[in-house]
Design a protein around this motif. Structure first.
Motif, PDB file in Angstrom:
ATOM      1  N   ALA A 212     -28.032 -37.768  88.744  1.00 20.80           N
ATOM      2  CA  ALA A 212     -28.242 -38.645  87.590  1.00 20.80           C
ATOM      3  C   ALA A 212     -28.000 -37.908  86.279  1.00 20.80           C
ATOM      4  O   ALA A 212     -27.427 -38.467  85.337  1.00 20.80           O
ATOM      5  CB  ALA A 212     -29.652 -39.224  87.616  1.00 20.80           C
TER       6      ALA A 212
ATOM      7  N   SER B 187     -34.624 -40.815  84.483  1.00 21.62           N
ATOM      8  CA  SER B 187     -33.539 -41.732  84.824  1.00 21.62           C
ATOM      9  C   SER B 187     -33.618 -43.023  83.998  1.00 21.62           C
ATOM     10  O   SER B 187     -32.588 -43.538  83.533  1.00 21.62           O
ATOM     11  CB  SER B 187     -33.577 -42.055  86.322  1.00 21.62           C
ATOM     12  OG  SER B 187     -34.813 -42.642  86.692  1.00 21.62           O
TER      13      SER B 187
ATOM     14  N   MET C 209     -29.329 -46.426  86.659  1.00 22.26           N
ATOM     15  CA  MET C 209     -29.517 -44.972  86.617  1.00 22.26           C
ATOM     16  C   MET C 209     -30.687 -44.554  87.502  1.00 22.26           C
ATOM     17  O   MET C 209     -30.667 -43.485  88.117  1.00 22.26           O
ATOM     18  CB  MET C 209     -29.757 -44.515  85.181  1.00 22.26           C
ATOM     19  CG  MET C 209     -28.557 -44.651  84.254  1.00 22.26           C
ATOM     20  SD  MET C 209     -27.048 -43.857  84.871  1.00 22.26           S
ATOM     21  CE  MET C 209     -27.605 -42.173  85.107  1.00 22.26           C
ATOM     22  N   ASN C 210     -31.689 -45.409  87.597  1.00 25.48           N
ATOM     23  CA  ASN C 210     -32.837 -45.104  88.449  1.00 25.48           C
ATOM     24  C   ASN C 210     -32.425 -45.092  89.926  1.00 25.48           C
ATOM     25  O   ASN C 210     -32.852 -44.226  90.697  1.00 25.48           O
ATOM     26  CB  ASN C 210     -33.936 -46.136  88.202  1.00 25.48           C
ATOM     27  CG  ASN C 210     -35.271 -45.720  88.789  1.00 25.48           C
ATOM     28  OD1 ASN C 210     -35.490 -44.554  89.102  1.00 25.48           O
ATOM     29  ND2 ASN C 210     -36.162 -46.675  88.955  1.00 25.48           N
TER      30      ASN C 210
ATOM     31  N   VAL D 152     -29.449 -44.421  91.181  1.00 28.41           N
ATOM     32  CA  VAL D 152     -28.491 -43.378  91.540  1.00 28.41           C
ATOM     33  C   VAL D 152     -29.140 -41.995  91.596  1.00 28.41           C
ATOM     34  O   VAL D 152     -28.532 -41.034  92.082  1.00 28.41           O
ATOM     35  CB  VAL D 152     -27.313 -43.375  90.544  1.00 28.41           C
ATOM     36  CG1 VAL D 152     -27.661 -42.603  89.278  1.00 28.41           C
ATOM     37  CG2 VAL D 152     -26.056 -42.799  91.186  1.00 28.41           C
ATOM     38  N   ASP D 153     -30.365 -41.887  91.133  1.00 27.48           N
ATOM     39  CA  ASP D 153     -31.037 -40.587  91.073  1.00 27.48           C
ATOM     40  C   ASP D 153     -31.570 -40.215  92.457  1.00 27.48           C
ATOM     41  O   ASP D 153     -32.749 -40.399  92.751  1.00 27.48           O
ATOM     42  CB  ASP D 153     -32.184 -40.643  90.051  1.00 27.48           C
ATOM     43  CG  ASP D 153     -32.858 -39.286  89.863  1.00 27.48           C
ATOM     44  OD1 ASP D 153     -32.204 -38.263  90.131  1.00 27.48           O
ATOM     45  OD2 ASP D 153     -34.035 -39.260  89.449  1.00 27.48           O
TER      46      ASP D 153
ATOM     47  N   PRO E 132     -23.306 -45.878  89.307  1.00 27.99           N
ATOM     48  CA  PRO E 132     -24.672 -46.378  89.517  1.00 27.99           C
ATOM     49  C   PRO E 132     -24.767 -47.893  89.608  1.00 27.99           C
ATOM     50  O   PRO E 132     -25.578 -48.421  90.377  1.00 27.99           O
ATOM     51  CB  PRO E 132     -25.449 -45.839  88.304  1.00 27.99           C
ATOM     52  CG  PRO E 132     -24.419 -45.495  87.301  1.00 27.99           C
ATOM     53  CD  PRO E 132     -23.209 -45.085  88.076  1.00 27.99           C
TER      54      PRO E 132
END
Length: 377
Positions: free
Chosen positions: A179, A241, A169-170, A172-173, A286
């Motif tokens: 995100a 994220s 998730m980090n 894809v932000d 992600p």
């Protein structure tokens, strides 16, 4: 007893309202302490924008959980399980790590240590994988076997998956609202899956936590999106994220513990592996982005954590999509995959679901390729 759908909707709405109202205050706080994202070479935004939006998301989740604790039906979940409380405690740890990174900038190893610590808190408070279904090794006509995890194995798998989702998730932000939107879709799909498990268990109160965790996260992210969608007034930062990844990991882990591993038959066999399918599908985008980034950077002889400008969203921008269109396309991919996986688990007609998912994938492929098709025309 029927499913407490209205109660889950209420706690999700409460989380959304709390997040929406408090995010403005969080933005002012970020400006005051200097937690601002200054544009860099790999960034898409061109003006300084404050971050720390993860604080608002976390407070929304806390607000949603508080409302749940006051409802006659959902409050009983707190009497039989510490899993929801574990998310708040571990979430507080990861948000604190993220706030420090958003303000001062932490090195990769320090952040990894913070992520592992937060995952360890989840394990210590009872959130842990205990069994995994294997589609082989069945006896007596059964469709497979169940691998019971020992304490050490369960801890390692739980921490690994948790850290993996946090970093996915980090990574894809990278675009306004990306995100937050993927997290909303993933949390909603996970909530639907957990509600299906709850229905299969006739509303057993012990199966309340997975849906509750997913519902408050989905609500909080929905409340944050108006502040974050392009053009964003506030970024969620690593505090947001990483918290999304942690909470999704907790929701899917708790759902895995409610799966009926004694189910047999074709649809039953599919239901047995759905915790892993849902984990993979709801964060497919992600995770794919993370895998490609690690391979790309390793082949280039750089650190897997070294930043670059070759993520999936960057590639969509390069072929001609606008920021909003790129974000909406990734939403489409995430929605097709995550809800398709949940539908396969909960709907009896698997062929119908497969055809619908295939149609959705084709639409997503064509929509993604529109700029190139136009260029060739």
């Amino acid at each position: 007893m029927g499913l407490p759908i209205r109660e889950y909707l209420l706690v999700g709405l409460s989380a959304a309202v709390v997040t929406y109202l408090l995010t403005g205050l969080v933005r002012r706080f970020a400006l005051r302490i200097g937690a601002i994202a200054v544009p860099r070479g790999r960034d898409v935004h061109t003006i300084p924008i404050p971050r720390l939006g993860g604080v608002g998301i976390y407070l929304g989740v806390v607000g949603g959980v508080f409302v749940a604790s006051q409802l006659p039906v959902l409050r009983r979940a707190f009497d039989y399980s510490n899993e929801t409380l574990a998310v708040l405690v571990a979430g507080g740890v990861i948000v604190l790590v993220g706030v420090l990174d958003d303000r001062f900038g932490l090195d990769a190893l320090t952040k990894l240590a913070g992520q592992a610590t937060a995952a360890g808190v989840l394990v210590l408070m009872g959130v842990q994988w205990t069994a995994i279904y294997l589609p082989w090794g069945g006896t007596g006509g059964s469709t497979g076997s169940v691998l019971l995890l020992g304490q050490d194995q369960g801890v390692l798998i739980t921490v690994f998956l948790c850290v993996l989702l946090i970093n996915a998730m980090n990574f894809v932000d990278g675009l306004d609202g990306l995100a937050a939107g993927i997290g909303t879709i993933a949390a909603t799909a996970t909530c639907a899956f957990a509600l299906g498990l709850l229905g299969q268990q006739n509303g057993d109160v012990n199966a309340y936590p997975p849906a509750l965790i997913a519902a408050v996260l989905a609500g909080a992210l929905a409340g944050f999106l108006p502040h974050n969608f392009q053009p964003a007034r506030l970024f969620m930062g690593d505090s947001g994220s990483m918290f999304i990844g942690l909470t999704l990991a907790a929701a899917t882990t708790t759902a895995s513990g409610r799966t009926n591993y004694s189910t047999t038959g074709a649809t039953g066999a599919l239901a047995l592996v759905t915790p892993l399918i849902v984990v993979a599908a709801v964060v497919f985008v992600p995770l794919l982005d993370l895998l490609l980034a690690v391979v790309r950077r390793t082949r280039a002889g750089t650190s897997p954590f070294a930043p670059d400008k070759m993520h999936l969203h960057h590639r969509l921008l390069e072929i001609g999509h606008s920021q909003r269109r790129a974000v909406l396309l990734i939403y489409l991919w995430a929605g097709v995959l995550s809800f398709g996986a949940v539908a396969l688990a909960l709907v009896d007609n698997a062929f119908l679901v497969i055809w619908m998912v295939t149609a959705g994938v084709l639409v997503a492929v064509l929509a993604s390729a529109v700029p190139r098709l136009r260029a060739r025309a």
